[in-house]
Every structure is written in structure tokens, then in C-alpha cells.
Design a protein around this motif. Structure first.
Motif, PDB file in Angstrom:
ATOM      1  N   LEU A  82       5.288   7.674   9.283  1.00 45.48           N
ATOM      2  CA  LEU A  82       4.543   6.678  10.051  1.00 45.48           C
ATOM      3  C   LEU A  82       3.586   7.349  11.034  1.00 45.48           C
ATOM      4  CD1 LEU A  82       7.456   4.182  10.775  1.00 45.48           C
ATOM      5  CD2 LEU A  82       5.532   3.809   9.236  1.00 45.48           C
ATOM      6  N   ARG A 120       2.089  10.276  10.753  1.00 46.26           N
ATOM      7  CA  ARG A 120       0.927  10.792  10.024  1.00 46.26           C
ATOM      8  C   ARG A 120      -0.036   9.669   9.673  1.00 46.26           C
ATOM      9  NH1 ARG A 120       4.758  14.130   7.305  1.00 46.26           N
ATOM     10  NH2 ARG A 120       4.783  12.670   5.547  1.00 46.26           N
ATOM     11  N   TRP A 121       0.492   8.537   9.245  1.00 45.09           N
ATOM     12  CA  TRP A 121      -0.363   7.409   8.854  1.00 45.09           C
ATOM     13  C   TRP A 121      -1.110   6.857  10.059  1.00 45.09           C
ATOM     14  CZ3 TRP A 121      -0.764   2.068   9.693  1.00 45.09           C
ATOM     15  CH2 TRP A 121      -1.493   1.350   8.740  1.00 45.09           C
ATOM     16  N   THR A 136      -7.044   5.252  10.883  1.00 39.68           N
ATOM     17  CA  THR A 136      -6.174   4.150  11.290  1.00 39.68           C
ATOM     18  C   THR A 136      -6.477   3.733  12.727  1.00 39.68           C
ATOM     19  OG1 THR A 136      -4.415   4.919   9.831  1.00 39.68           O
ATOM     20  CG2 THR A 136      -3.788   3.402  11.576  1.00 39.68           C
ATOM     21  N   HIS A 141       0.842  -1.193   0.000  1.00 41.89           N
ATOM     22  CA  HIS A 141       0.000   0.000   0.000  1.00 41.89           C
ATOM     23  C   HIS A 141       0.878   1.244   0.000  1.00 41.89           C
ATOM     24  CE1 HIS A 141       1.028  -0.243   4.233  1.00 41.89           C
ATOM     25  NE2 HIS A 141       0.327  -1.382   4.362  1.00 41.89           N
ATOM     26  N   GLU A 194      -5.486  -1.953   5.224  1.00 40.09           N
ATOM     27  CA  GLU A 194      -4.044  -1.814   5.044  1.00 40.09           C
ATOM     28  C   GLU A 194      -3.400  -2.000   6.416  1.00 40.09           C
ATOM     29  OE1 GLU A 194      -3.449   2.062   3.495  1.00 40.09           O
ATOM     30  OE2 GLU A 194      -4.323   1.606   1.540  1.00 40.09           O
ATOM     31  N   ARG A 225      -5.603   0.424   8.663  1.00 41.66           N
ATOM     32  CA  ARG A 225      -6.361   1.535   8.080  1.00 41.66           C
ATOM     33  C   ARG A 225      -7.327   0.992   7.039  1.00 41.66           C
ATOM     34  NH1 ARG A 225      -4.012   6.995   5.229  1.00 41.66           N
ATOM     35  NH2 ARG A 225      -3.574   7.485   7.411  1.00 41.66           N
ATOM     36  N   LEU A 244       1.661   3.504   2.240  1.00 41.41           N
ATOM     37  CA  LEU A 244       2.621   3.720   3.318  1.00 41.41           C
ATOM     38  C   LEU A 244       3.925   2.987   3.044  1.00 41.41           C
ATOM     39  CD1 LEU A 244       3.376   4.786   6.133  1.00 41.41           C
ATOM     40  CD2 LEU A 244       2.407   2.675   7.082  1.00 41.41           C
ATOM     41  N   SER A 288      -4.081   9.436  11.367  1.00 37.09           N
ATOM     42  CA  SER A 288      -5.035  10.026  10.433  1.00 37.09           C
ATOM     43  C   SER A 288      -5.694   8.925   9.617  1.00 37.09           C
ATOM     44  CB  SER A 288      -4.322  11.020   9.496  1.00 37.09           C
ATOM     45  OG  SER A 288      -3.381  10.342   8.678  1.00 37.09           O
ATOM     46  N   GLY A 289      -6.685   9.309   8.821  1.00 36.35           N
ATOM     47  CA  GLY A 289      -7.288   8.385   7.867  1.00 36.35           C
ATOM     48  C   GLY A 289      -8.047   7.232   8.476  1.00 36.35           C
TER      49      GLY A 289
END
Length: 575
Positions: free
Chosen positions: A526, A528-529, A535, A281, A473, A465, A283, A532-533
Motif C-alpha cells: 500500500l 508503494r502504491w 497517486t 485493479h 483507480e 491513481r 493493487l 508512486s505512479g
């Protein structure tokens, strides 16, 4: 194979799903301000299939000049019983609704329709406009087709319908020319409406070079999957690294007129091979890109000029430590900063709150004998250089610095905020604005350091996520570095995938420094991932940010930037 995701790489609208309305107008002259429309012809197509046609004569309200009669065969008598444009225009706009307007010399036809809308009080729908003349110039060489007039293109492609200066015939001929051109640019890698429109913009100034055309075969073996691509030169050196949600489509675009960057065209001319790394994915692709940039420092990536180059603020190792800007992430250091200037600015702001010395001289632990400087007279330094402050008396200042950076105290930030607001109350707006900006930057740096350090201290955590298609993901993170990545597609139980990932994940040993040896850009990506989104944390040990961290002052910093009452220094600074 994982399908590409819109959030990762803008996929655009596939050309097979685009509705085109190919239009041709006959007029009494060449000015949409003075002249009128005498005939409208339009053909609606999608995916190579003809969906409908529209054709009508139009009474322009004036006589048709003899030269126009000779060119088109449309006489004043022929249009006398035809509808006026104000009656025909709504049907034309309805036929055009939701479609891309296509015309040969499209500015001419679109200009007449837009002027008609203005004249009769109808809103112009602002459709995407595609000019087949510009498209032809982008897709065909001058040697292959010296002229891009509609008649010349019809002869070149051998269309069944030949243009004869009547609206519907010319529109039908333009449809055939359009389909031939779409086949041609499909071979160049243009597959979406967005790429098509970009290709035609300034096409005459940005034609694909002969070398670009010759290099198209380099994309043939690249898969249609998310991941990282590497252009390699004649000595196997890596020239360029990038990521995409669809590797094949992205690499293919480098060999079209849509690629206009001079340095990238030069890179394509040198390339001998394109390697790809398929990733689970976005990331994983982003992390692999960072690692490849750091490892190869490719010449044509702008980010390779100083890959991984960051600065930190740390106390020196001496009897009376002072703050210094360094490039190595020492334990307890503040950072990372992306520029030396930003790090120096943080030092100056910190020294307004923490009573560490500002001078750069080395002070011996025993019997210092220098003369105190003016800062001592101003009460801003205890003068350890003159023996007026012992190591024991100086040590609390170092402890305050360490506690502030670690998020164990924030009294210094409160004091700095108070000073900014006092300056504003005293109407010293310029000073308040400068101090405010430096303080906002310091709060950001402290927040970033504390957040990233807490993540980098985690021995292991697993994030999941939603992929937007009913699946997940997944990522295993250890000490601020990606240790494993995978997906659990819709219908697949995610926990067995998670356990398999944890078992096979890379072993990562913590290193020195605030981020335990992890590259700052990777930790940022990492973080930010993970935050957010949507996760979710599937597994982690206690992960919490410090109670007295700089994040507590994030609201003040945001309000100060926006100029609200709580950050009234910003209001005063803006006048």
C-alpha cells in the motif's frame, strides 16, 4: 469489466497486429560464408491478410553447382542477367522493415541475410526471427506429424501451394503452414508475439505434456479481467495462487509449451479446477494475493515457504532491558526484517551507538552481584550486573533506543556516520566498508519502519491513481490495510464513487504493535502504491513522517553505495 493494464501484467503484442515477412532463399550451398544467394522470395502478411510479395533471382557471381541445379531448377544462365546481391539487398531489407522475419529453418535464411549485410556494409536490422520448423515441433506431436520438413507439413495441412525449392513458392507454402500453426497454438492459449517467440525457443526440449494439453479446459470459465487465480487440487486444496491483468490469458498459458517450470507442470497435472477473483485493479489483486497466500499456504508457491514470516528487534521486558530478535511485533519494535540474520546485524550496529547491555543474562532489579565483564573495562557497558549502574541510570539508554526507532532523534545515526568516515580517513578501508554496509542496512530498516508505522497509524485515507485511460483507480486504506477498492472510468465523476467506497468499506480495528496489527507485506504494498505512479490523496488525516527520521540519512546511504565524495568510505572500500 476493467481492461488489463500494461503496468500490471505485460500484455505483449496481439498476433493479429503483428506483420510477418515469410522469407525463403535459394543458394549455391549450405554455408553463408562460402556460398551465395541465387533467389529471394518473400510474402508479407498481417492478420491473415497478404500485404505484398517480393521475388527476384540473384546473380551469385559464381557458377551454380549441378546438384543445386537439379534440386532447384535454377541454372547459371538464368541468373546471368539478374542483379547482384549488393543491388538486391536494400530492397529486401526495406521489405523486411518493421516485421517479424519468418522462415522454415530460420537460422539458415537469417544467417545468409546477416552475412550479406556484413559483406556489403549494411546494418543488420535485427528483426525478431520465427522458425516455423521449431514452431511446428512445439505445436504438433510426433505421432501427429513425425517430420517437420516443409513438404511434410504442407501435406499434413493440405496447403494449396506445394513447396518446390523455388523461393516464392516455398515462401507462399510457408505462409499457409504458419497460419495453420497459429490456429493450433491459439487453441493452446498463445495470443501474443512474445508468447509465440517464447514457445519456439528450445521448443524441442520443452514441449507441453499430454496432461497439460488435457487440462486446457480449466481456463475456459476464467474471465478476461484483472484479479487473482487459484489452482485447486483433488481435495479442493489450493495448489497455487497468482495475479494477472488478464486472468484468462494468464491461466491459459499454463497449458502451453511456454510454461517450462517443472514444479508448475507438476502442479498443473494435479489441478482439478481454477477459481478466480476479479479485482478492480492491480493493487487490490496484489493485496488479495498476499491474503490468500497467508491463508492457504499453497504448496507450489515459493512465497508459501514462510508466508508472512518476519523478525523484529525489541527490548526485553526486564529491569535492565536488552535488545532481542523476536517474531511478534511488539509495541515500539524495529522491523520488519525478512531474515533473522538481517535483524541480528541491526542489533550489533545499534549497540555501537546506544549503550544498552550486550549480555543475555537476566539481571535482578535489586542487589545484582555478578562480576563485571571486559565490556565494562572497555567503557562499553555500565555493568548493571554488578550493581554499578542503577535502573534510573540505565533507563536513558532505553529511551534513546525508543526515540531513535520512532524518529524522534537521529544523533546516533550521525555518530555512526562519523565513525565510518573516520575509519576511511585512517585508511582502514576494510573496516569502513563493513561498517558502512551495516549502517546503510540499518538506515533502510529504520526508514522502512518509520514510514510503514506512520501509514498504519492512519484511521483512514483514500488514494486515487490515474489508470492511463482517463479514469482513476481508487483505494480506501484503514490502519495499513486495504478496506475497499474500485475504479472511476473515464467520464465518471470520481467523488461520488469515493464516497460510496468510504460508506461501504470494511471496518478495520487497530491491533497491537508498530503496524497496528496490519500484515507488513500489505502495508509495504500500500505504501508503494500511495507514494508512486502519480497517486493523489483524496482524503486523509494529517500524515507526516518524523522530523528526525532515518529518511534524513537516505541521501548519505545512497551516496555511500555509489561511492561519492560524501560517502567516501565506499570509494576507499572499492579501492
Amino acid at each position: 469489466m476493467t481492461a488489463p493494464q500494461l503496468s500490471f501484467d505485460e500484455l505483449g503484442t496481439p498476433l493479429r497486429e503483428v506483420t510477418f515477412v515469410v522469407l525463403d532463399l535459394e543458394t549455391t550451398g549450405g554455408s553463408h560464408q562460402r556460398d551465395g544467394i541465387t533467389e529471394v522470395g518473400a510474402v508479407k502478411v498481417r492478420g491473415g491478410e497478404r500485404l505484398g510479395e517480393l521475388a527476384t533471382l540473384v546473380d551469385p557471381g559464381t557458377g551454380i553447382p549441378p546438384n543445386i541445379v537439379a534440386l532447384t531448377g535454377i541454372t547459371t544462365a538464368m541468373v546471368r542477367a539478374a542483379p547482384r546481391m549488393e543491388a538486391a539487398l536494400p530492397s529486401v531489407l526495406e521489405f523486411l522493415s518493421g516485421a517479424v522475419l519468418v522462415a522454415h529453418n530460420a537460422p539458415f535464411d537469417a544467417g545468409f541475410l546477416r552475412s550479406a549485410c556484413e559483406r556489403y556494409g549494411l546494418p543488420w536490422p535485427k528483426p525478431p526471427v520465427l522458425c516455423t520448423a521449431r514452431l511446428a515441433r512445439a505445436a504438433l506431436t510426433r505421432d501427429e506429424c513425425p517430420s517437420v520438413r516443409l513438404g511434410a507439413l504442407a501435406r499434413h495441412f493440405g496447403t494449396r501451394t506445394r513447396p518446390d525449392h523455388r523461393a516464392l513458392s516455398d515462401a507462399r507454402a510457408t505462409v499457409e503452414v504458419l497460419h495453420h500453426l497459429l490456429e493450433r497454438i491459439g487453441n493452446l492459449g498463445v495470443q501474443s508475439l512474445e508468447e509465440l517467440l517464447a514457445l519456439t525457443r528450445e521448443a524441442s526440449a520443452h514441449r507441453p505434456t499430454q496432461r497439460q494439453r488435457q487440462q486446457r479446459h480449466l481456463a475456459a470459465a476464467v474471465p478476461s479481467a484483472p484479479g487473482v487465480y487459484l489452482f485447486r487440487g483433488p481435495r479442493e486444496e489450493v495448489l497455487y495462487v497468482g495475479t494477472s491483468g488478464d486472468l484468462h490469458r494468464r491461466v491459459r498459458s499454463y497449458f502451453t509449451a511456454g510454461e517450462r517450470r517443472r514444479r508448475i507442470r507438476d502442479m498443473v497435472a494435479l489441478a482439478e479446477r481454477v477459481d478466480s477473483v476479479v479485482c478492480a485493479h492491480a493493487l487490490e489483486a496484489g493485496v488479495r494475493e498476499l491474503r490468500l497466500l497467508a491463508a492457504h499456504k499453497p504448496k507450489y508457491n515459493r512465497r508459501s515457504r514462510n508466508p508472512g514470516r518476519v523478525w523484529w528487534v525489541a527490548p526485553t521486558e526486564e529491569a535492565f532491558p536488552r535488545l532481542s530478535v523476536v517474531t511478534s511485533p511488539k509495541e515500539g519494535a524495529l522491523g520488519p526484517f525478512t531474515s533473522h540474520r538481517a535483524a541480528e546485524s541491526a542489533v550489533h550496529t545499534l549497540l555501537d551507538a546506544v549503550p544498552l547491555r550486550r549480555c543475555t543474562q537476566r539481571i535482578p532489579a535489586r542487589a545484582p552481584s555478578a562480576t563485571p565483564c571486559m565490556l565494562h573495562e572497555l567503557g562499553r557497558c555500565g555493568a548493571p550486573c554488578a550493581g554499578l549502574q542503577s535502573r534510573e541510570e540505565y533507563a536513558p539508554a532505553v529511551t534513546r533506543w525508543r526515540d531513535l526507532v520512532a524518529g524522534r532523534r537521529d544523533a546516533e545515526l550521525a555518530a555512526l556516520v562519523g565513525e565510518v568516515e573516520v575509519l576511511a580517513d585512517q585508511e582502514r578501508y576494510e573496516e569502513a566498508a563493513g561498517d558502512r554496509d551495516r549502517l546503510v542496512a540499518l538506515i533502510g530498516a529504520l526508514t522502512r519502519r518509520q514510514s510503514l508505522a506512520e501509514l498504519a497509524a492512519q484511521p483512514e485515507l483514500v488514494g486515487a491513481r490515474p489508470d492511463g485511460r482517463g479514469g482513476w483507480e481508487l483505494a480506501v486504506v484503514r490502519y495499513g490495510q486495504l478496506a475497499a477498492a474500485d475504479v472511476a472510468r473515464r467520464g465518471v465523476r470520481p467523488m461520488p464513487v469515493v464516497e460510496a467506497m468510504r460508506t461501504g468499506a470494511q471496518t478495520i480495528l487497530p491491533g497491537p504493535g508498530p503496524l497496528h496489527g496490519a500484515p507488513p507485506e500489505e502495508v509495504r504494498l500500500l505504501y508503494r502504491w500511495l507514494t508512486s505512479g502519480g497517486t493523489r490523496l483524496v482524503y486523509c488525516e494529517p500524515w507526516a513522517e518524523p522530523a528526525y527520521g532515518a529518511a534524513r540519512w537516505g541521501g548519505w546511504a545512497a551516496r555511500a553505495r555509489e561511492g561519492t565524495e560524501a560517502g567516501r568510505a565506499a570509494v576507499h572500500a572499492l579501492g
